[in-house]
Design a protein around this motif. Structure first.
Motif, mmCIF file in Angstrom:
data_model
loop_
_atom_site.group_PDB
_atom_site.id
_atom_site.type_symbol
_atom_site.label_atom_id
_atom_site.label_comp_id
_atom_site.label_asym_id
_atom_site.label_seq_id
_atom_site.Cartn_x
_atom_site.Cartn_y
_atom_site.Cartn_z
ATOM 1 N N HIS A 217 75.059 55.439 53.454
ATOM 2 C CA HIS A 217 75.830 56.507 54.081
ATOM 3 C C HIS A 217 76.912 57.063 53.161
ATOM 4 C CE1 HIS A 217 73.738 55.830 57.786
ATOM 5 N NE2 HIS A 217 73.993 54.533 57.694
ATOM 6 N N ALA A 218 76.966 56.579 51.943
ATOM 7 C CA ALA A 218 77.963 57.071 50.997
ATOM 8 C C ALA A 218 77.536 58.423 50.467
ATOM 9 C CB ALA A 218 78.115 56.086 49.835
ATOM 10 N N SER A 219 78.486 59.269 50.278
ATOM 11 C CA SER A 219 78.193 60.570 49.683
ATOM 12 C C SER A 219 79.255 60.867 48.629
ATOM 13 C CB SER A 219 78.160 61.670 50.747
ATOM 14 O OG SER A 219 79.387 61.707 51.441
ATOM 15 N N PRO A 220 79.053 60.353 47.405
ATOM 16 C CA PRO A 220 80.034 60.563 46.355
ATOM 17 C C PRO A 220 80.288 62.052 46.153
ATOM 18 C CG PRO A 220 78.324 59.059 45.640
ATOM 19 C CD PRO A 220 77.901 59.627 46.955
ATOM 20 N N ASP A 221 81.501 62.383 45.876
ATOM 21 C CA ASP A 221 81.911 63.750 45.723
ATOM 22 C C ASP A 221 82.133 64.039 44.245
ATOM 23 O OD1 ASP A 221 84.744 65.630 47.073
ATOM 24 O OD2 ASP A 221 82.936 66.264 46.061
ATOM 25 N N PHE A 222 81.601 65.146 43.761
ATOM 26 C CA PHE A 222 81.766 65.512 42.359
ATOM 27 C C PHE A 222 83.249 65.629 42.019
ATOM 28 C CE2 PHE A 222 81.060 67.176 38.300
ATOM 29 C CZ PHE A 222 81.866 68.272 38.123
ATOM 30 N N ALA A 223 84.030 66.118 42.956
ATOM 31 C CA ALA A 223 85.461 66.272 42.713
ATOM 32 C C ALA A 223 86.119 64.922 42.443
ATOM 33 C CB ALA A 223 86.130 66.949 43.903
ATOM 34 N N ASP A 224 85.644 63.857 43.111
ATOM 35 C CA ASP A 224 86.202 62.530 42.871
ATOM 36 C C ASP A 224 86.032 62.128 41.409
ATOM 37 O OD1 ASP A 224 86.988 62.235 45.484
ATOM 38 O OD2 ASP A 224 85.244 61.032 46.062
ATOM 39 N N GLY A 225 84.840 62.342 40.867
ATOM 40 C CA GLY A 225 84.590 61.998 39.473
ATOM 41 C C GLY A 225 85.442 62.819 38.524
ATOM 42 N N LEU A 226 85.573 64.092 38.834
ATOM 43 C CA LEU A 226 86.387 64.966 38.003
ATOM 44 C C LEU A 226 87.845 64.543 38.065
ATOM 45 C CD1 LEU A 226 86.391 67.456 36.210
ATOM 46 C CD2 LEU A 226 86.653 68.851 38.258
ATOM 47 N N ILE A 227 88.318 64.235 39.262
ATOM 48 C CA ILE A 227 89.700 63.790 39.434
ATOM 49 C C ILE A 227 89.928 62.468 38.714
ATOM 50 C CG2 ILE A 227 91.359 62.948 41.139
ATOM 51 C CD1 ILE A 227 90.224 65.168 43.010
ATOM 52 N N ASP A 228 88.947 61.547 38.810
ATOM 53 C CA ASP A 228 89.064 60.269 38.089
ATOM 54 C C ASP A 228 89.275 60.511 36.604
ATOM 55 O OD1 ASP A 228 86.720 58.203 39.988
ATOM 56 O OD2 ASP A 228 88.786 58.788 40.396
ATOM 57 N N GLY A 229 88.502 61.428 36.045
ATOM 58 C CA GLY A 229 88.632 61.741 34.622
ATOM 59 C C GLY A 229 89.982 62.335 34.287
ATOM 60 N N LEU A 230 90.457 63.230 35.129
ATOM 61 C CA LEU A 230 91.760 63.847 34.898
ATOM 62 C C LEU A 230 92.884 62.822 35.038
ATOM 63 C CD1 LEU A 230 91.237 67.209 36.811
ATOM 64 C CD2 LEU A 230 91.265 66.852 34.335
ATOM 65 N N VAL A 231 92.769 61.945 36.038
ATOM 66 C CA VAL A 231 93.774 60.901 36.219
ATOM 67 C C VAL A 231 93.788 59.977 35.011
ATOM 68 C CG1 VAL A 231 94.358 58.854 37.584
ATOM 69 C CG2 VAL A 231 93.784 60.982 38.737
ATOM 70 N N LEU A 232 92.596 59.599 34.535
ATOM 71 C CA LEU A 232 92.513 58.731 33.362
ATOM 72 C C LEU A 232 93.160 59.395 32.150
ATOM 73 C CD1 LEU A 232 91.475 56.110 32.104
ATOM 74 C CD2 LEU A 232 89.333 57.301 31.622
ATOM 75 N N ASP A 233 92.858 60.674 31.941
ATOM 76 C CA ASP A 233 93.471 61.394 30.818
ATOM 77 C C ASP A 233 94.989 61.406 30.945
ATOM 78 O OD1 ASP A 233 90.931 63.992 30.348
ATOM 79 O OD2 ASP A 233 91.050 61.926 29.644
ATOM 80 N N ASP A 234 95.491 61.663 32.154
ATOM 81 C CA ASP A 234 96.933 61.690 32.386
ATOM 82 C C ASP A 234 97.557 60.322 32.126
ATOM 83 O OD1 ASP A 234 99.157 61.551 35.084
ATOM 84 O OD2 ASP A 234 99.448 62.851 33.351
ATOM 85 N N LEU A 235 96.918 59.274 32.634
ATOM 86 C CA LEU A 235 97.455 57.923 32.437
ATOM 87 C C LEU A 235 97.456 57.535 30.959
ATOM 88 C CD1 LEU A 235 95.843 56.044 35.457
ATOM 89 C CD2 LEU A 235 98.223 56.770 35.223
ATOM 90 N N LEU A 236 96.366 57.844 30.265
ATOM 91 C CA LEU A 236 96.304 57.519 28.838
ATOM 92 C C LEU A 236 97.370 58.272 28.045
ATOM 93 C CD1 LEU A 236 92.454 57.404 28.205
ATOM 94 C CD2 LEU A 236 94.042 55.478 28.158
ATOM 95 N N ALA A 237 97.653 59.513 28.449
ATOM 96 C CA ALA A 237 98.661 60.313 27.747
ATOM 97 C C ALA A 237 100.052 59.697 27.865
ATOM 98 C CB ALA A 237 98.663 61.738 28.289
ATOM 99 N N ARG A 238 100.283 58.881 28.880
ATOM 100 C CA ARG A 238 101.597 58.257 29.084
ATOM 101 C C ARG A 238 101.801 57.000 28.228
ATOM 102 N NH1 ARG A 238 102.705 58.570 35.543
ATOM 103 N NH2 ARG A 238 102.040 60.716 35.849
ATOM 104 N N LEU A 239 100.742 56.516 27.632
ATOM 105 C CA LEU A 239 100.848 55.315 26.790
ATOM 106 C C LEU A 239 101.380 55.681 25.408
ATOM 107 C CD1 LEU A 239 97.416 53.577 27.476
ATOM 108 C CD2 LEU A 239 99.651 52.849 28.310
#
Length: 178
Positions: free
Chosen positions: A106-128
């Motif tokens: 019943h899961a329906s992964p959302d493309f936006a979730d993956g895109l947001i994950d990537g953006l969040v990761l980029d943002d977090l890495l930029a803070r290091l």
């Protein structure tokens, strides 16, 4: 593939696929592990993603996004397909896994979730700090050995391990605060 035009993703060439593997393989594997929870299936998902991308190389449109974004969209479909197949044909009758399989069905992964994950990761890495960011990218995201990274950077292996350790600790804290 010979039918690639000027807007292809570049995966139809040896250099293009090599570049994608170096830059994105670790990210693809990480997302597949996160979505499937099984190393073997994750590797299968990465291979299927790259195969589908290679077959569709000529249909890549750079105006719609980067090659990485395009690969992540393809991988999303692969993960959905694998999850559905696994849910439809469970390999075990273990009751503990049965509930998980129903959730996957019943899961329906959302493309936006993956895109947001990537953006969040980029943002977090930029803070290091730069040295920690480099270590994490090389060791974790590009899945390289500590020794290999240490040799390339000209520093002791222990220093690379320490940088990765503190970077991951910082990333966990930043992620929890987000």
């Amino acid at each position: 593939m010979n039918g690639c035009g000027t807007t292809c993703a570049g995966l139809c060439t040896e250099q293009g696929i090599s570049t994608v593997l170096k830059a994105d393989r670790a990210l693809l594997h990480w997302r597949a592990m996160r979505g499937l929870g099984d190393s073997g299936l994750a590797e299968q998902a990465v291979q299927e993603t790259l195969l589908r991308a290679w077959r569709a190389c000529a249909r890549f449109d750079p105006e719609k996004g980067s090659v990485r974004t395009w690969l992540l969209a393809i991988q999303r479909n692969v993960l959905i397909d694998l999850s559905r197949a696994r849910a439809a044909r469970p390999v075990s009758a273990d009751w503990a896994e049965h509930g998980e399989l129903l959730e996957l069905r019943h899961a329906s992964p959302d493309f936006a979730d993956g895109l947001i994950d990537g953006l969040v990761l980029d943002d977090l890495l930029a803070r290091l700090p730069r040295v920690q960011r480099e270590a994490v990218i090389e060791v974790i995201l590009r899945d390289r050995a500590y020794g290999e990274v240490a040799a390339e950077l000209g520093i002791p292996v222990g220093t690379v391990k320490t940088r990765v350790h503190y970077a991951l600790r910082t990333l966990r804290r930043l992620r929890m605060a987000a």
